[in-house]
Design an enzyme around this catalytic site. Structure first.
Site, PDB file in Angstrom:
ATOM      1  N   THR A  14      18.449  72.248  43.834  1.00  0.00           N
ATOM      2  CA  THR A  14      19.700  71.986  43.841  1.00  0.00           C
ATOM      3  C   THR A  14      20.122  72.292  42.474  1.00  0.00           C
ATOM      4  O   THR A  14      19.813  71.580  41.316  1.00  0.00           O
ATOM      5  CB  THR A  14      20.334  70.605  44.401  1.00  0.00           C
ATOM      6  OG1 THR A  14      21.849  70.692  44.141  1.00  0.00           O
ATOM      7  CG2 THR A  14      19.421  69.405  43.794  1.00  0.00           C
ATOM      8  N   HIS A  16       6.842  60.282  48.894  1.00  0.00           N
ATOM      9  CA  HIS A  16       5.720  59.441  48.403  1.00  0.00           C
ATOM     10  C   HIS A  16       4.913  59.141  49.418  1.00  0.00           C
ATOM     11  O   HIS A  16       3.582  58.762  49.032  1.00  0.00           O
ATOM     12  CB  HIS A  16       6.254  57.992  47.812  1.00  0.00           C
ATOM     13  CG  HIS A  16       5.422  57.702  46.414  1.00  0.00           C
ATOM     14  ND1 HIS A  16       4.541  58.374  45.957  1.00  0.00           N
ATOM     15  CD2 HIS A  16       5.697  56.480  45.786  1.00  0.00           C
ATOM     16  CE1 HIS A  16       3.996  57.856  44.961  1.00  0.00           C
ATOM     17  NE2 HIS A  16       4.748  56.633  44.746  1.00  0.00           N
TER      18      HIS A  16
END
Length: 484
Positions: free
Chosen positions: A403, A455
């Site tokens: 982005t 994660h």
């Protein structure tokens, strides 16, 4: 009847994406009476992923448009009917305008007028040039009105009396009958019915505010809202005392826009991602002076002539090289199978802001492309997104995303993962800043990168290695050659 069924064919809203359930009609390109051919685009619709043009699969003359522009229609619902044998005989007059959305989406009782469906309550008498066979009244049913005299809604008292005396029930919000002595089904689109079901709202108790008595989403939400608390009686003001001025009303200073299409899909995806995948974001600030010089040189390179060359191109290439050096980051979490899926290909997503909302199309197999091929793919992706022509297929199957928040002058951010992906890189603004270079403070081109990752898939060490590799390449872009 069979001949009529073959003559008038319906085109139903197709599933133009992967399991999409509805689409909004943005624009009709045809009108009743227009001749259409197999493969001709008749309308443009917006799904939860993109705007798509729909071609019709048969020839004929448009008989009726079932929905107007701006209407959200469920997949599988007929949106247009076509006379495939024009001139074969008298036919019901085509509608002059698209039918109201609420009535067209509801299944109507089969009529005896040559295949045309009977109008729903609230839409008046359907014009027809064919003769109807009179129905035999059922025992105890009220007599049918004379031909040409519009039927009047029967009062509640006209309903058959119960076997045992009972207290009179409160009058329903809509006392119209459906011709069988039963209360008419409330007018509402399927998504509104589903919303009412989810909220436990009985549609017969909802007061409609839409056209022709249609129940809207706002009506359902209003019915579901808790009743306002009782207001205490105002205390009488002393004689001669001036009442305190009431606050100015907010009417006219607020705008409400329905959440639908791309905006709705993006909101749902971001909520699901944020509360499903545990996000970790790491940051690094890097001197990209040499990268900016390489961008300027590439713009003059004959091999890059006609291609879009900008810093984002080299950031994308650096990200791809970093993934090649650390392939474990290119993975997905399969919750159902309780497996990690490692991918030997990279579908690189590029977040693009469009008038319809944020979309993330991706470049398939981006890791196998040369720099000119990557530049060409990026240019095509951006132009297609700006035109609103990105296909649903182009927005599925992504593995990682970039982005570019720097185009808005923003230093960086903490981006949310695209659902199903393992990492997203935010590229911040490139600014001239004082920087220690070769032992001296000099003005250098500097930017900040942020890498968010899942994660569950990526631990801190792996995420740090990927981000450090990207920064090292942008600081010394010759590594694009030595590391590739």
């Amino acid at each position: 009847m069979a001949a009529t069924d073959q003559r008038f064919r319906e085109f139903k809203m197709p599933d133009v994406g992967e399991g999409l359930t509805e689409a909004e009609i943005l624009k009709w390109y045809v009108a009743p009476g227009d001749r259409v051919a197999d493969g001709q685009v008749v309308c443009e619709v917006e799904t939860a992923k993109a705007a798509v043009e729909l071609p019709i699969p048969f020839d004929g003359v448009v008989h009726e448009l079932r929905f107007g522009e701006g209407t959200t229609v469920d997949v599988g619902t007929a949106i247009i009917s076509v006379d495939t044998q024009p001139g074969a005989g008298d036919a019901p007059a085509p509608s002059a305008a698209p039918a109201e959305p609420a009535g067209a989406a509801e299944p109507a009782e089969p009529a005896e007028n040559g295949g045309r469906q009977a109008n729903l309550v609230g839409y008046g008498v359907a014009p027809s040039s064919t003769k109807r066979r009179p129905r035999k009244p059922r025992p105890g049913a009220p007599a049918a009105p004379a031909r040409g005299v519009p039927a009047q809604p029967l009062p509640a008292a006209a309903a058959p009396a119960p076997a045992a005396p009972a207290a009179p029930a409160p009058a329903p919000t809509r006392p119209e009958l459906n011709g069988h002595g039963k209360a008419a089904r409330p007018l509402a689109k399927p998504p509104v019915r589903k919303l009412a079901k989810d909220l436990g709202i009985d549609l017969t108790t909802v007061t409609p505010t839409g056209p022709d008595g249609t129940i809207t989403r706002e009506d359902v939400h209003a019915a579901a809202a808790p009743a306002p608390a009782a207001v205490a009686e105002p205390v009488a003001q002393p004689a001669g005392a001036e009442a305190e001025a009431a606050p100015a009303p907010s009417a006219g200073r607020e705008r409400r826009v329905p959440v639908k299409g791309v905006r709705k899909a993006t909101a749902q995806a971001m909520v699901n991602s944020a509360f499903t995948a545990p996000h970790v974001t790491e940051f690094i600030t890097v001197d990209v002076t040499r990268t900016m010089k390489l961008v300027a040189d590439l713009k003059q390179d004959p091999d890059m002539a006609g291609l879009r060359v900008n810093p984002l191109l080299l950031v994308a290439k650096a990200f791809l090289v970093a993934i090649r050096r650390n392939p474990e980051i290119n993975a997905a979490w399969d919750e159902d199978a309780q497996e990690i899926v490692y991918k030997d290909y990279v579908n690189l997503g590029i977040a693009a802001a469009t008038p319809r909302g944020l979309i993330v199309p991706n470049i398939k197999d981006a890791g196998s492309l040369t720099l000119p091929e990557l530049a060409s793919a990026l240019g095509e992706l951006v132009s297609t997104a700006r035109e609103g022509k990105t296909s649903p297929a182009a927005m599925s199957g992504g593995t990682v995303t970039i982005t570019n928040v720097g185009v808005f002058g923003v230093d960086t951010g903490t981006p949310i993962l695209n659902p199903g992906e393992s990492a997203i890189l935010a590229f911040g603004a490139v600014k001239l800043q004082p920087w220690v270079h070769k032992g001296k403070v000099k003005p250098r081109q500097v930017t900040t990168l942020a890498l968010s990752f899942d994660h569950r898939l990526v631990d801190g060490e792996l995420g740090s290695k990927v981000l450090a590799d990207i920064a090292a390449i942008l600081e010394q872009p010759k590594r694009l050659i030595t590391w590739a």
